[in-house]
Design a protein around this motif. Structure first.
Motif, mmCIF file in Angstrom:
data_model
loop_
_atom_site.group_PDB
_atom_site.id
_atom_site.type_symbol
_atom_site.label_atom_id
_atom_site.label_comp_id
_atom_site.label_asym_id
_atom_site.label_seq_id
_atom_site.Cartn_x
_atom_site.Cartn_y
_atom_site.Cartn_z
ATOM 1 N N SER A 15 0.765 -1.169 0.032
ATOM 2 C CA SER A 15 -0.100 0.039 0.081
ATOM 3 C C SER A 15 0.732 1.099 -0.114
ATOM 4 C CB SER A 15 -0.937 0.030 1.258
ATOM 5 O OG SER A 15 -1.962 -1.156 1.316
ATOM 6 N N GLU A 16 2.049 1.252 0.947
ATOM 7 C CA GLU A 16 2.886 2.427 0.790
ATOM 8 C C GLU A 16 3.423 2.662 -0.348
ATOM 9 O OE1 GLU A 16 5.716 4.652 3.895
ATOM 10 O OE2 GLU A 16 6.122 2.467 3.721
ATOM 11 N N THR A 17 3.991 1.431 -1.002
ATOM 12 C CA THR A 17 4.662 1.644 -2.176
ATOM 13 C C THR A 17 3.867 2.266 -3.319
ATOM 14 O OG1 THR A 17 6.098 -0.109 -1.689
ATOM 15 C CG2 THR A 17 5.952 0.295 -3.749
ATOM 16 N N ALA A 18 2.632 1.687 -3.404
ATOM 17 C CA ALA A 18 1.814 2.310 -4.510
ATOM 18 C C ALA A 18 1.411 3.778 -4.165
ATOM 19 C CB ALA A 18 0.345 1.461 -4.354
ATOM 20 N N ALA A 19 1.265 4.183 -2.902
ATOM 21 C CA ALA A 19 0.930 5.793 -2.602
ATOM 22 C C ALA A 19 2.173 6.274 -3.136
ATOM 23 C CB ALA A 19 0.773 5.686 -1.391
ATOM 24 N N LEU A 20 3.506 5.979 -2.805
ATOM 25 C CA LEU A 20 4.663 6.636 -3.151
ATOM 26 C C LEU A 20 4.914 6.714 -4.608
ATOM 27 C CD1 LEU A 20 7.132 5.202 -0.430
ATOM 28 C CD2 LEU A 20 6.509 7.440 -0.581
ATOM 29 N N THR A 21 4.392 5.672 -5.207
ATOM 30 C CA THR A 21 4.510 5.679 -6.831
ATOM 31 C C THR A 21 3.565 6.572 -7.369
ATOM 32 O OG1 THR A 21 5.139 3.143 -6.715
ATOM 33 C CG2 THR A 21 4.402 4.050 -8.666
ATOM 34 N N MET A 22 2.414 6.832 -6.757
ATOM 35 C CA MET A 22 1.571 7.835 -7.188
ATOM 36 C C MET A 22 1.539 9.396 -6.446
ATOM 37 S SD MET A 22 -0.539 5.987 -9.175
ATOM 38 C CE MET A 22 -1.887 7.136 -9.527
ATOM 39 N N HIS A 23 2.730 9.433 -5.746
ATOM 40 C CA HIS A 23 3.402 10.693 -5.304
ATOM 41 C C HIS A 23 2.302 11.109 -4.363
ATOM 42 C CE1 HIS A 23 6.413 10.637 -8.143
ATOM 43 N NE2 HIS A 23 5.687 10.581 -9.111
ATOM 44 N N ASP A 24 1.495 10.172 -3.696
ATOM 45 C CA ASP A 24 0.593 10.374 -2.549
ATOM 46 C C ASP A 24 1.396 10.238 -1.275
ATOM 47 O OD1 ASP A 24 -1.590 10.761 -0.958
ATOM 48 O OD2 ASP A 24 -2.823 8.943 -1.569
ATOM 49 N N LEU A 25 1.403 11.375 -0.534
ATOM 50 C CA LEU A 25 2.288 11.401 0.574
ATOM 51 C C LEU A 25 1.351 11.681 1.932
ATOM 52 C CD1 LEU A 25 5.525 13.075 -0.472
ATOM 53 C CD2 LEU A 25 5.060 10.745 -0.403
ATOM 54 N N GLY A 26 0.021 11.493 1.622
ATOM 55 C CA GLY A 26 -1.002 12.049 2.622
ATOM 56 C C GLY A 26 -1.068 11.036 3.795
ATOM 57 N N GLY A 27 -1.031 9.684 3.473
ATOM 58 C CA GLY A 27 -1.133 8.866 4.564
ATOM 59 C C GLY A 27 0.292 8.183 5.175
ATOM 60 N N GLN A 28 1.242 8.779 5.153
ATOM 61 C CA GLN A 28 2.457 8.717 5.568
ATOM 62 C C GLN A 28 2.470 8.339 7.259
ATOM 63 O OE1 GLN A 28 4.102 7.324 2.667
ATOM 64 N NE2 GLN A 28 5.582 7.494 4.222
ATOM 65 N N ASP A 29 1.691 9.262 7.991
ATOM 66 C CA ASP A 29 1.797 8.897 9.434
ATOM 67 C C ASP A 29 1.104 7.467 9.708
ATOM 68 O OD1 ASP A 29 2.887 11.350 9.821
ATOM 69 O OD2 ASP A 29 1.185 12.381 10.347
ATOM 70 N N ASP A 30 0.041 7.143 8.866
ATOM 71 C CA ASP A 30 -0.466 5.900 9.276
ATOM 72 C C ASP A 30 0.395 4.739 8.584
ATOM 73 O OD1 ASP A 30 -2.886 4.428 9.634
ATOM 74 O OD2 ASP A 30 -3.080 4.059 7.613
ATOM 75 N N LYS A 35 3.453 0.216 10.301
ATOM 76 C CA LYS A 35 4.703 -0.731 10.192
ATOM 77 C C LYS A 35 5.332 -0.674 11.306
ATOM 78 C CE LYS A 35 6.885 2.138 6.920
ATOM 79 N NZ LYS A 35 7.684 2.641 5.964
ATOM 80 N N SER A 36 5.327 0.445 12.368
ATOM 81 C CA SER A 36 5.888 0.241 13.796
ATOM 82 C C SER A 36 5.035 -0.762 14.521
ATOM 83 C CB SER A 36 5.674 1.566 14.367
ATOM 84 O OG SER A 36 6.650 2.678 13.826
ATOM 85 N N GLN A 37 4.057 -0.874 14.402
ATOM 86 C CA GLN A 37 3.039 -1.892 14.939
ATOM 87 C C GLN A 37 3.554 -3.516 14.426
ATOM 88 O OE1 GLN A 37 -0.793 -0.832 14.033
ATOM 89 N NE2 GLN A 37 -1.109 0.435 16.183
ATOM 90 N N SER A 38 3.788 -3.517 13.012
ATOM 91 C CA SER A 38 4.461 -4.790 12.699
ATOM 92 C C SER A 38 5.595 -5.182 13.232
ATOM 93 C CB SER A 38 4.212 -4.528 11.093
ATOM 94 O OG SER A 38 3.229 -4.906 10.427
ATOM 95 N N LEU A 39 6.824 -4.206 13.326
ATOM 96 C CA LEU A 39 7.854 -4.355 13.912
ATOM 97 C C LEU A 39 7.822 -5.066 15.238
ATOM 98 C CD1 LEU A 39 10.852 -4.279 13.402
ATOM 99 C CD2 LEU A 39 10.809 -1.904 14.274
ATOM 100 N N ILE A 40 7.070 -4.188 16.059
ATOM 101 C CA ILE A 40 6.755 -4.863 17.413
ATOM 102 C C ILE A 40 6.156 -6.325 17.268
ATOM 103 C CG2 ILE A 40 5.445 -4.364 19.405
ATOM 104 C CD1 ILE A 40 5.669 -1.574 18.659
ATOM 105 N N GLU A 41 5.436 -6.543 16.723
ATOM 106 C CA GLU A 41 4.596 -7.894 16.416
ATOM 107 C C GLU A 41 5.690 -8.688 16.007
ATOM 108 O OE1 GLU A 41 1.078 -10.022 14.041
ATOM 109 O OE2 GLU A 41 1.220 -7.941 14.133
ATOM 110 N N LEU A 42 6.580 -8.513 15.072
ATOM 111 C CA LEU A 42 7.624 -9.348 14.546
ATOM 112 C C LEU A 42 8.769 -9.692 15.659
ATOM 113 C CD1 LEU A 42 7.889 -8.476 10.792
ATOM 114 C CD2 LEU A 42 6.962 -10.621 11.897
#
Length: 111
Positions: A15-30, A35-42
């Motif tokens: 999802s993030e890569t698709a947004a970056l490819t479309m130059h949509d930086l609006g959801g970066q905080d989310d 990703k931080s939550q996934s890192l904690i889980e892993l």
């Protein structure tokens, strides 16, 4: 459990890569939060998982995630460098607009 965590992380990265490819930086905080939550889980799962006994699907998923993280990292780097360049341009323009030329290296002569 590891496979489901990796699959969630993979979806976030996609999802993030698709947004970056479309130059949509609006959801970066989310994206950063997820990703931080996934890192904690892993990190927590790492303690319970024996890396020597990973299943074939887990290994395949890890390899996909690694490749997708590389691409994601490249795109984030491109956007970061572009933002730094824009920031430098704006900063230079502000300094130039605020300067009265007093400390300029070029002397101005009026006739």
């Amino acid at each position: 459990m590891l496979l489901s965590s990796l699959t969630r992380l993979e979806a976030i990265i996609d999802s993030e890569t698709a947004a970056l490819t479309m130059h949509d930086l609006g959801g970066q905080d989310d994206f950063n939060r997820r990703k931080s939550q996934s890192l904690i889980e892993l990190t927590r799962l790492e303690r319970a998982v024996d890396a020597a006994h990973l299943s074939t699907p887990e290994i395949a998923c890890l390899e996909r995630v690694r490749a997708k993280l590389r691409r994601n990292h490249e795109l984030l780097g491109i956007h970061l460098r572009a933002m730094q360049e824009v920031s430098e341009i704006v900063s230079t323009m502000i300094q130039s607009a605020e300067s009265d030329g007093t400390y300029s290296s070029a002397l101005r002569y009026q006739e």
